[in-house]
Design a protein around this motif. Structure first.
Motif, short mmCIF file in Angstrom:
data_model
loop_
_atom_site.label_atom_id
_atom_site.label_comp_id
_atom_site.label_asym_id
_atom_site.label_seq_id
_atom_site.Cartn_x
_atom_site.Cartn_y
_atom_site.Cartn_z
N ARG A 108 -28.11 -68.00 11.54
CA ARG A 108 -27.64 -69.35 11.86
C ARG A 108 -26.40 -69.75 11.07
O ARG A 108 -25.47 -70.33 11.60
N LEU A 109 -26.39 -69.48 9.76
CA LEU A 109 -25.30 -69.95 8.93
C LEU A 109 -24.50 -68.78 8.38
O LEU A 109 -25.02 -67.67 8.27
N LEU A 148 -21.96 -84.04 11.77
CA LEU A 148 -22.77 -83.09 12.57
C LEU A 148 -23.45 -83.82 13.72
O LEU A 148 -23.51 -83.31 14.85
N GLY A 189 -31.73 -90.57 7.53
CA GLY A 189 -30.31 -90.45 7.18
C GLY A 189 -29.60 -91.79 7.25
O GLY A 189 -28.83 -92.13 6.36
N GLY A 222 -34.89 -81.65 6.87
CA GLY A 222 -33.67 -80.83 6.90
C GLY A 222 -34.01 -79.36 6.78
O GLY A 222 -33.47 -78.54 7.52
N TYR A 223 -34.93 -79.04 5.89
CA TYR A 223 -35.30 -77.63 5.76
C TYR A 223 -35.95 -77.15 7.05
O TYR A 223 -35.71 -76.03 7.50
N LEU A 276 -35.61 -86.37 3.89
CA LEU A 276 -34.45 -85.64 4.43
C LEU A 276 -34.52 -84.16 4.07
O LEU A 276 -34.13 -83.30 4.86
N HIS A 334 -35.23 -87.13 10.65
CA HIS A 334 -34.07 -86.83 9.80
C HIS A 334 -32.96 -87.86 10.02
O HIS A 334 -32.37 -88.36 9.07
N TYR A 335 -32.71 -88.18 11.28
CA TYR A 335 -31.62 -89.12 11.57
C TYR A 335 -31.96 -90.53 11.11
O TYR A 335 -31.13 -91.23 10.54
N ILE A 355 -34.64 -88.92 0.12
CA ILE A 355 -34.27 -87.55 -0.24
C ILE A 355 -35.42 -86.60 0.04
O ILE A 355 -35.22 -85.49 0.55
N PHE A 408 -23.35 -87.31 9.29
CA PHE A 408 -22.93 -88.09 10.45
C PHE A 408 -21.95 -87.30 11.31
O PHE A 408 -21.95 -87.43 12.54
N PHE A 415 -35.89 -75.93 22.61
CA PHE A 415 -35.43 -76.20 21.24
C PHE A 415 -36.16 -77.41 20.67
O PHE A 415 -36.77 -77.34 19.60
N ILE A 443 -23.67 -87.57 3.37
CA ILE A 443 -23.73 -88.57 4.44
C ILE A 443 -22.59 -88.33 5.44
O ILE A 443 -22.79 -88.33 6.65
N HIS A 452 -23.70 -78.75 4.18
CA HIS A 452 -24.77 -79.75 4.29
C HIS A 452 -26.10 -79.13 3.83
O HIS A 452 -26.92 -79.80 3.19
C1 HEM Z 1 -30.18 -86.00 0.79
C2 HEM Z 1 -29.70 -86.03 1.98
C3 HEM Z 1 -29.83 -84.94 3.04
C4 HEM Z 1 -30.38 -83.70 2.99
C5 HEM Z 1 -31.03 -83.02 1.79
C6 HEM Z 1 -30.21 -83.10 4.30
C7 HEM Z 1 -30.62 -81.81 4.64
C8 HEM Z 1 -30.33 -81.19 5.82
C9 HEM Z 1 -30.57 -79.80 6.11
C10 HEM Z 1 -31.15 -78.80 5.14
C11 HEM Z 1 -30.15 -79.56 7.39
C12 HEM Z 1 -30.21 -78.22 8.12
C13 HEM Z 1 -28.89 -77.52 7.95
C14 HEM Z 1 -28.88 -76.21 8.71
O1 HEM Z 1 -29.50 -75.26 8.26
O2 HEM Z 1 -28.22 -76.14 9.74
C15 HEM Z 1 -29.67 -80.79 7.93
C16 HEM Z 1 -29.16 -80.94 9.21
C17 HEM Z 1 -28.66 -82.13 9.68
N1 HEM Z 1 -28.57 -83.33 8.98
FE1 HEM Z 1 -29.07 -83.65 7.09
N2 HEM Z 1 -29.58 -83.98 5.12
C18 HEM Z 1 -29.32 -85.13 4.40
C19 HEM Z 1 -28.69 -86.26 4.84
C20 HEM Z 1 -28.30 -86.47 6.13
C21 HEM Z 1 -27.71 -87.68 6.61
C22 HEM Z 1 -27.43 -88.93 5.77
C23 HEM Z 1 -27.47 -87.50 7.93
C24 HEM Z 1 -26.86 -88.52 8.88
C25 HEM Z 1 -27.56 -89.14 9.73
C26 HEM Z 1 -27.89 -86.16 8.29
C27 HEM Z 1 -27.77 -85.58 9.55
C28 HEM Z 1 -28.03 -84.26 9.84
C29 HEM Z 1 -27.75 -83.64 11.11
C30 HEM Z 1 -27.15 -84.33 12.32
C31 HEM Z 1 -28.15 -82.31 11.02
C32 HEM Z 1 -28.05 -81.25 12.13
C33 HEM Z 1 -29.30 -81.34 12.94
C34 HEM Z 1 -29.23 -80.57 14.21
O3 HEM Z 1 -28.38 -79.73 14.40
O4 HEM Z 1 -30.07 -80.84 15.07
N3 HEM Z 1 -28.38 -85.57 7.17
N4 HEM Z 1 -29.78 -81.78 6.96
#
Ligand code: HEM
Ligand code: SF4
Lengths: 375, 233
Positions: free
Chosen positions: A309-310, B160, B77, B49-50, B45, B73-74, B42, B158, A238, B154, B190
């Protein structure tokens, strides 16, 4: 000699291997090794509280899990020894006789016996979807569960409603704790539950007289305290970015990560990767299929589609995937502000033309005035 | 009126004035820095995130790619969360135009008229908008919603993250989220907020260009320099 010793002897199991089992149980429960003698004593105690096993709306998968033995191990003998005062599916007694033995146990051990529930409880239509001996499952549970010392809900159905509670939930199926909110209910979700976790939970209760530490969903932390994803043997793939893209492709044959095939391991808490199934032989992800998240509250609905996934959002005619909805949001925003921009440009065009016209007239007037002055 | 370039003394009546005449200091350093940190976060992230949602590149392109994407990402974040908290602090105790003191008051007739003037302007029913030095009230509403999304993003982010250790303090603080909605829907949410923020960005870029042009209010340059032209006559 206790009954249990005799049982072990009759299966040629030495005390040494019994103690070995007790210490591995202690490891599963995460209690100090010094507790092993106490665990052994609790199991051997002939005055242990009896167990009443009730089955409602279920597929009997948890009983299958209980009976899966192909050779009697110490663990199974423990369950044989402690669990079968009343178990509808496996006991020899039937009808009135069975009911009588249940009532006798309930009377004698009121507030002490262990009540195990398998299957969800249909609460719809006044509970008529499941009745035993003329009583609804709801009433039976209230009576038998209500007088128990502790209740263990085995499997996702009795824990949270499970498959019968999936949309549209025609029978109004609910879990045990929904009906007995004031009782201590230990949930052992899973489809089915892993019998080793049941043994561990019962032995913990016998040893300490209290339920093991539980999480916010009433699951013992020793079994549900870690995410599948964090203990998965494919986790290296992964993080490395090696994913199965199609069933049977190169990555699948290599044992790469099943994330893109909809594995729900990142959202599921269970000890499958460490405890495994069938005497520790294998578990779903090891066998090449993604985790389906069967031990989470909300399973089945929230974990579907199985290979995505979702979750999808129902109600848009066809179910819409998260990505489609997201694209629609961005598209709508672009369309609205694009249109606004087009209108603004068109209006500006008019204003600019008018302003140009005015300026030209002003200049003309100045020129005219100048030439008038020159004259 | 006292001539002062001291930013901290800025009040609605007495904004600091620029050496170039008729410019007023509106957005202090922290507001501008936070704006650009958010901008940067942004983007990072959203891209990472994508990728987490759909790992479209594999180990063949970069070994350990998912690990690095998640790490970035973290880190982004955490930076984003700090930045949003700093903005909240500035909102409570910062200068006039950046703080709660500039919230349009729905019980004040003048504020209501200003709001409707801008609203009519947006829907092409009006041409005249009163000159403002801070946010326009319609934009203020959009920013309020946006920051609500940021908080939720946020929080869910956090939460997740905390799932990796349900015994942690982080989980104790954020885990209640999973009592409200199942973790699959938290993840879905999210993911969806990313698109809502993207939709906002389109609106935001368009609107600042529109108002910069229409009202000659220095919308764009002010977020770099802090100064806005003074049209009060
Ligand atoms: C503008 C702000 C943010 C955007 C656009 C964003 C976007 C995303 C996206 C698109 C995903 C994937 C979701 C999925 O398909 O499962 C993701 C996962 C995640 N995000 Fe964010 N995020 C943001 C802020 C944050 C913040 C502030 C944190 C906190 C530290 C965070 C922590 C995580 C975590 C822990 C995951 C799951 C990752 C994993 O499973 O390995 N995100 N985020
Ligand atoms: S197979 Fe599933 S549980 Fe294992 S690492 Fe991949 S996503 Fe996580």
């Amino acid at each position: 000699m206790s009954d249990f010793r005799e049982l072990l002897d009759s299966h040629n199991i030495t005390r040494r291997s019994f103690l070995k089992y007790c210490s591995s149980l202690g490891a599963l429960l995460a209690v100090p090794a010094a507790m092993t003698p106490k665990i052994a004593a609790a199991i051997e105690n002939d005055n242990r509280p009896p167990v009443i096993w009730m089955e409602f709306q279920s597929c009997t998968g948890d009983t299958e899990s209980l009976l899966r033995a192909n050779r009697p191990s110490v663990g199974e003998l423990i369950l044989d020894h402690i669990s079968l005062d009343y178990h509808e599916t496996v006991m020899a007694a039937a009808g009135e006789q069975a009911e009588a033995s249940k009532h006798a146990t309930m009377e004698k051990y009121k507030g002490q016996y262990i009540c195990i529930v398998e299957g969800s409880i249909p609460a719809g239509a006044d509970g008529v979807y499941c009745t035993i001996a003329g009583q609804t499952a709801v009433d039976i549970l209230r009576k038998v569960g209500g007088n128990a010392g502790v209740i263990i809900a085995v499997g996702s159905c009795s824990s949270y409603g499970g498959l019968p509670a999936a949309y549209p939930n025609p029978t109004g199926a609910v879990g045990v704790s929904d009906l007995l909110p004031n009782k201590t209910v230990i949930n052992l979700p899973g489809c089915p539950m892993n019998v080793d976790n049941l043994t561990g939970t019962i032995v913990h209760y016998l040893t300490f007289g209290t339920p093991p530490a539980m999480d916010r969903f009433g699951r013992p932390k020793f079994a549900y305290g870690k995410r599948i994803h964090d203990n998965c043997e494919r986790r290296g793939h992964f993080d490395a970015g090696q994913y199965v893209e199609n069933w049977g492709d190169y990555g699948h044959r290599q044992g790469w990560c099943l994330y893109k095939m909809g594995c729900k391991g990142p959202e599921s808490f269970h000890n499958c990767p460490t405890l495994r199934w069938n005497e520790g032989l294998s578990w779903p992800v090891m066998a090449g299929h993604g985790c389906v998240g069967c031990s989470e509250p909300g399973f089945f609905d929230t974990m579907m589609p199985m290979y995505q996934r979702l979750p999808n959002v129902p109600g848009f005619g066809v179910e819409a995937s998260a990505l489609k909805i997201g694209a629609a949001i961005v598209g709508t925003s672009a369309a609205i502000f694009g249109a606004h921009g087009a209108v603004t440009l068109a209006r500006n065009w008019k204003q600019v033309r008018e302003a140009k016209e005015e300026t030209r007239e002003e200049i003309q007037q100045t020129i005219d005035a100048d030439s008038d002055a020159d004259k | 009126m006292a001539e002062s370039t001291n930013a901290t003394l800025t009040t609605p009546e007495q904004p600091a004035e620029c050496a170039a005449r008729r410019f007023l200091y509106i957005w202090e350093g922290p507001v501008r820095i936070i704006h650009w940190v958010n901008f940067f976060c942004i983007i990072v992230l959203s891209v990472t995130g994508y990728f987490i949602h759909d790992p479209f590149m594999s180990a063949a392109q970069h070994p350990y790619i998912m690990g690095h994407m998640r790490h970035i990402h973290y880190v982004a974040g955490v930076l984003f969360a700090v930045s949003i908290l700093a903005r909240l602090y500035w909102f409570l105790g910062g200068s006039y135009y950046a703080s709660w003191r500039a919230i349009p008051n729905p019980f004040n007739r003048k504020d209501r008229e200003t709001f409707w003037a801008y609203f009519r302007f947006y829907i092409f029913l009006g041409q005249k908008t009163p000159h403002l030095l801070g946010h326009n009230p319609v934009a203020f509403c959009a920013y309020t919603l946006l920051f609500l999304l940021f908080f939720l993003q946020i929080l869910t982010g956090f939460a997740l993250w905390a799932q990796a250790d349900p015994g942690s303090t982080l989980y104790a603080v954020t885990g209640w989220v999973f009592g409200l909605v199942s973790n699959q829907w938290v993840r879905w949410f999210h993911f969806m907020v990313m698109f809502l923020v993207a939709g906002f960005v389109i609106n935001h870029l368009y609107s600042v260009v529109l108002f910069d042009f229409k009202t000659k209010s220095g919308e764009i340059s002010s977020i770099f320099s802090g100064w806005k032209p003074d049209h009060r006559d």
